[in-house]
Motif scaffolding. Structure first.
Motif, PDB file in Angstrom:
ATOM      1  N   LEU A  70       0.844  -1.207   0.000  1.00  0.00           N
ATOM      2  CA  LEU A  70       0.000   0.000   0.000  1.00  0.00           C
ATOM      3  C   LEU A  70       0.876   1.253   0.000  1.00  0.00           C
ATOM      4  O   LEU A  70       0.625   2.207  -0.731  1.00  0.00           O
ATOM      5  CB  LEU A  70      -0.932   0.012   1.216  1.00  0.00           C
ATOM      6  CG  LEU A  70      -2.155  -0.896   1.133  1.00  0.00           C
ATOM      7  CD1 LEU A  70      -2.857  -0.975   2.487  1.00  0.00           C
ATOM      8  CD2 LEU A  70      -3.149  -0.411   0.075  1.00  0.00           C
ATOM      9  N   GLU A  71       1.909   1.242   0.828  1.00  0.00           N
ATOM     10  CA  GLU A  71       2.807   2.406   0.886  1.00  0.00           C
ATOM     11  C   GLU A  71       3.489   2.644  -0.453  1.00  0.00           C
ATOM     12  O   GLU A  71       3.771   3.784  -0.813  1.00  0.00           O
ATOM     13  CB  GLU A  71       3.857   2.209   1.983  1.00  0.00           C
ATOM     14  CG  GLU A  71       3.257   2.328   3.370  1.00  0.00           C
ATOM     15  CD  GLU A  71       4.280   2.272   4.485  1.00  0.00           C
ATOM     16  OE1 GLU A  71       3.898   2.566   5.621  1.00  0.00           O
ATOM     17  OE2 GLU A  71       5.444   1.918   4.225  1.00  0.00           O
ATOM     18  N   LYS A  72       3.740   1.576  -1.169  1.00  0.00           N
ATOM     19  CA  LYS A  72       4.427   1.734  -2.456  1.00  0.00           C
ATOM     20  C   LYS A  72       3.447   2.021  -3.586  1.00  0.00           C
ATOM     21  O   LYS A  72       3.817   2.023  -4.760  1.00  0.00           O
ATOM     22  CB  LYS A  72       5.277   0.512  -2.738  1.00  0.00           C
ATOM     23  CG  LYS A  72       6.457   0.434  -1.779  1.00  0.00           C
ATOM     24  CD  LYS A  72       7.501  -0.553  -2.172  1.00  0.00           C
ATOM     25  CE  LYS A  72       8.794  -0.320  -1.403  1.00  0.00           C
ATOM     26  NZ  LYS A  72       8.668  -0.351   0.038  1.00  0.00           N
ATOM     27  N   GLY A  73       2.183   2.249  -3.234  1.00  0.00           N
ATOM     28  CA  GLY A  73       1.211   2.713  -4.217  1.00  0.00           C
ATOM     29  C   GLY A  73       0.483   1.612  -4.967  1.00  0.00           C
ATOM     30  O   GLY A  73      -0.147   1.886  -5.987  1.00  0.00           O
TER      31      GLY A  73
ATOM     32  N   TYR B 163      -4.769   9.477  -5.470  1.00  0.00           N
ATOM     33  CA  TYR B 163      -4.384   8.320  -6.278  1.00  0.00           C
ATOM     34  C   TYR B 163      -4.931   8.509  -7.684  1.00  0.00           C
ATOM     35  O   TYR B 163      -5.818   9.324  -7.917  1.00  0.00           O
ATOM     36  CB  TYR B 163      -4.917   7.018  -5.654  1.00  0.00           C
ATOM     37  CG  TYR B 163      -4.091   5.826  -6.059  1.00  0.00           C
ATOM     38  CD1 TYR B 163      -2.737   5.760  -5.732  1.00  0.00           C
ATOM     39  CD2 TYR B 163      -4.643   4.786  -6.793  1.00  0.00           C
ATOM     40  CE1 TYR B 163      -1.966   4.686  -6.122  1.00  0.00           C
ATOM     41  CE2 TYR B 163      -3.882   3.697  -7.178  1.00  0.00           C
ATOM     42  CZ  TYR B 163      -2.534   3.655  -6.836  1.00  0.00           C
ATOM     43  OH  TYR B 163      -1.774   2.591  -7.229  1.00  0.00           O
ATOM     44  N   PHE B 164      -4.398   7.738  -8.614  1.00  0.00           N
ATOM     45  CA  PHE B 164      -4.858   7.873  -9.995  1.00  0.00           C
ATOM     46  C   PHE B 164      -6.006   6.920 -10.292  1.00  0.00           C
ATOM     47  O   PHE B 164      -6.276   6.589 -11.434  1.00  0.00           O
ATOM     48  CB  PHE B 164      -3.701   7.696 -10.991  1.00  0.00           C
ATOM     49  CG  PHE B 164      -2.804   6.518 -10.702  1.00  0.00           C
ATOM     50  CD1 PHE B 164      -3.198   5.234 -11.021  1.00  0.00           C
ATOM     51  CD2 PHE B 164      -1.566   6.720 -10.104  1.00  0.00           C
ATOM     52  CE1 PHE B 164      -2.381   4.154 -10.755  1.00  0.00           C
ATOM     53  CE2 PHE B 164      -0.735   5.640  -9.838  1.00  0.00           C
ATOM     54  CZ  PHE B 164      -1.143   4.352 -10.164  1.00  0.00           C
ATOM     55  N   TYR B 206       0.130  13.660  -3.250  1.00  0.00           N
ATOM     56  CA  TYR B 206      -0.324  12.317  -2.878  1.00  0.00           C
ATOM     57  C   TYR B 206      -0.255  12.206  -1.370  1.00  0.00           C
ATOM     58  O   TYR B 206       0.738  12.602  -0.759  1.00  0.00           O
ATOM     59  CB  TYR B 206       0.610  11.261  -3.494  1.00  0.00           C
ATOM     60  CG  TYR B 206       0.506   9.900  -2.834  1.00  0.00           C
ATOM     61  CD1 TYR B 206      -0.372   8.933  -3.315  1.00  0.00           C
ATOM     62  CD2 TYR B 206       1.276   9.586  -1.710  1.00  0.00           C
ATOM     63  CE1 TYR B 206      -0.468   7.698  -2.698  1.00  0.00           C
ATOM     64  CE2 TYR B 206       1.171   8.357  -1.083  1.00  0.00           C
ATOM     65  CZ  TYR B 206       0.302   7.413  -1.585  1.00  0.00           C
ATOM     66  OH  TYR B 206       0.190   6.195  -0.972  1.00  0.00           O
ATOM     67  N   PRO B 214       3.587   7.333   3.217  1.00  0.00           N
ATOM     68  CA  PRO B 214       3.758   7.390   1.763  1.00  0.00           C
ATOM     69  C   PRO B 214       5.024   6.667   1.322  1.00  0.00           C
ATOM     70  O   PRO B 214       6.002   6.636   2.063  1.00  0.00           O
ATOM     71  CB  PRO B 214       3.868   8.896   1.480  1.00  0.00           C
ATOM     72  CG  PRO B 214       4.238   9.529   2.762  1.00  0.00           C
ATOM     73  CD  PRO B 214       3.792   8.634   3.869  1.00  0.00           C
ATOM     74  N   LEU B 220       6.497   7.021  -6.950  1.00  0.00           N
ATOM     75  CA  LEU B 220       5.066   7.311  -7.087  1.00  0.00           C
ATOM     76  C   LEU B 220       4.825   8.350  -8.187  1.00  0.00           C
ATOM     77  O   LEU B 220       3.845   8.254  -8.929  1.00  0.00           O
ATOM     78  CB  LEU B 220       4.489   7.805  -5.747  1.00  0.00           C
ATOM     79  CG  LEU B 220       4.236   6.692  -4.717  1.00  0.00           C
ATOM     80  CD1 LEU B 220       3.982   7.278  -3.339  1.00  0.00           C
ATOM     81  CD2 LEU B 220       3.059   5.821  -5.137  1.00  0.00           C
TER      82      LEU B 220
END
Lengths: 110, 349
Positions: A70-73, B163-164, B206, B214, B220
């Motif tokens: 999750l932290e890494k997107g 987020y995208f 973000y 994050p 990102l």
């Protein structure tokens, strides 16, 4: 309540060096290197780790790499697809052994 | 969702927030105090460096009610900066050499004096940065020309897009925020924002949609650029990763979801002395909607004023007195020093 798996023990992972410092330190140095950006991105590696965590059924690793992905997107869909890869390989590994079963059955059957 | 204030939540009280993150449980009471952590690296008290950013909070009024909002902003909030206070801000800006004026809120565009103030700042030759939530552009016909207005005044636009993808964005910022944000980004792109060589910077922010930190800002940013370009043809300049501060509505979420202890412990364990040295409060002065001065927007929301003698508001602004102050810190400051650090300009390390 005593359990074999205590979520709080995950935070003590670094403490394994208490009983064998040299090997523990080497392991963590290696571990850190493995997860750095390389030919694979850190996010790809984290998703692989999440899938492997489910394969080896390590609750600590599942907690750690759910947070990490999750932290890494990563999205929840990507995370679940990674676990389906685990399921496919685990299921496939059982089924591919059935070839051995079939071979043996055919050999000993009339 | 309504603000903590209009729901009568105990967390509307800033003292209750500080108590919650510092003393709510045995674990939280056992965590090192932020000032002790600074002291262990020879940084207590923290002193300001040269002031680069004059951050003006135009008020708590907003068209959105985001779940993580540290301002507790929303359509039900009425506290906004008056023309008189904006005029005092302009006097300070004119009398100093602070290069950047950072306008935030709430939705600063909802303040009736917003456009006049931006034009005056531009006239003074300073860079204006506006923290635009994107959806305000589509919220009402009178905001539709904001992209043209921004471009005319060479405003640096900084906008949140957690987020995208729709699910993450809407969970954090409200229903249909994602689609509206995409539409607004297209309107900004059409004015040249985020397009190479236009000189009109469009940066995105973000922040995690939950109780986690994050990831790496550069990675990102690459993901965001790839996804927004390929799916919607949207371009932007930089992505700032910002850690959710454990205050206000995000604190409420942490408490209600049982994540407060783990989140605070995570922030403390991720303390990075290099991030502490680069915290934004060292180069920022924050002005509240009522003209009071703070070390940062977070201290502003926690009612922790600047600790300077004789210069507490924009009406008695004294750069020398402010320059020699000690920055006020508390447990929430761990939010800016975890990992790669966090500031209004993203990671600091």
């Amino acid at each position: 309540m005593d359990t074999y798996y205590n979520p709080a023990d995950l935070k003590k992972f670094g403490g394994i060096t208490e009983f064998q410092k040299e090997l523990g330190d080497k392991f963590f140095e290696y571990y850190g290197e493995v997860f750095k950006e390389g030919a694979l991105t850190a996010r790809e590696k984290s998703l692989i780790a999440l899938a492997v965590a489910h394969a080896v059924q390590c609750p600590y690793c599942i907690d750690a790499y759910t947070t990490d992905t999750l932290e890494k997107g990563a999205t929840e869909a990507q995370m679940m697809e990674a676990v389906h890869v685990t399921a496919a390989i685990r299921g496939g590994s059982s089924l591919v052994h059935s070839v051995q079963m079939m071979n043996k059955a055919k050999k000993i059957s009339m | 969702m309504k603000s903590l204030l209009s729901r009568g939540s105990p967390l509307d009280d800033s003292a209750a927030q500080l108590k919650a993150i510092g003393e709510f449980s045995e674990l939280l009471r056992g965590l090192p105090r932020f000032r002790e952590k600074l002291a262990s690296h020879g940084m207590n008290p923290l002193h300001p460096a040269r002031t680069e950013i004059f951050q003006v909070n135009a008020g708590k009024m907003c068209n959105q009610t985001c779940r993580h909002c540290h301002v507790d902003a929303g359509p039900d909030r009425r506290e906004i900066m008056t023309r008189e206070t904006f005029e005092a801000c302009l006097k300070v800006i004119a009398a100093t050499e602070i290069p950047t004026v950072d306008l935030t809120g709430g939705a600063p565009e909802m303040n009736p004096h917003f456009r006049w103030f931006v034009e005056e700042v531009t006239r003074l030759g300073r860079k204006t940065m506006v923290r635009c939530n994107l959806t305000i552009i589509l919220a009402n016909e009178r905001f539709r020309d904001l992209p043209e207005f921004f471009a005319r005044n060479r405003v640096h636009v900084v906008s949140s897009l957690p987020y995208f993808e729709k699910a993450h964005t809407d969970r954090q910022r409200g229903d249909q925020v994602f689609e509206k944000s995409i539409e607004a980004l297209k309107l900004l792109n059409a004015q040249g924002y985020g397009r190479e060589g236009s000189g009109l910077p469009l940066d995105l922010v973000y922040n995690p949609s939950g109780a986690f930190l994050p990831g790496a800002q550069a990675s990102l940013e690459t993901e965001f650029k790839k996804a927004l370009q390929s799916r919607y043809g949207i371009t932007f300049n930089a992505l700032y990763t910002i850690t959710n501060m454990p205050i206000s509505r995000f604190l409420e979420y942490l408490q209600n979801s049982g994540n407060l202890d783990d989140y605070m412990e995570r922030l403390v364990n991720a303390y990075n002395p290099a991030a502490a040295a680069g915290v934004m409060c060292r180069n920022t002065i924050s002005v509240g909607w009522d003209g009071k001065l703070y070390d940062c927007d977070f201290n502003q929301m926690l009612d922790i004023p600047v600790a300077s003698q004789g210069s507490k508001t924009v009406f008695d602004f004294d750069a020398r007195a402010l320059g020699s102050r000690s920055i006020a810190v508390d447990q929430h400051c761990y939010g800016c020093t975890a990992g790669a650090g966090s500031s209004c300009g993203g990671a600091t390390v």
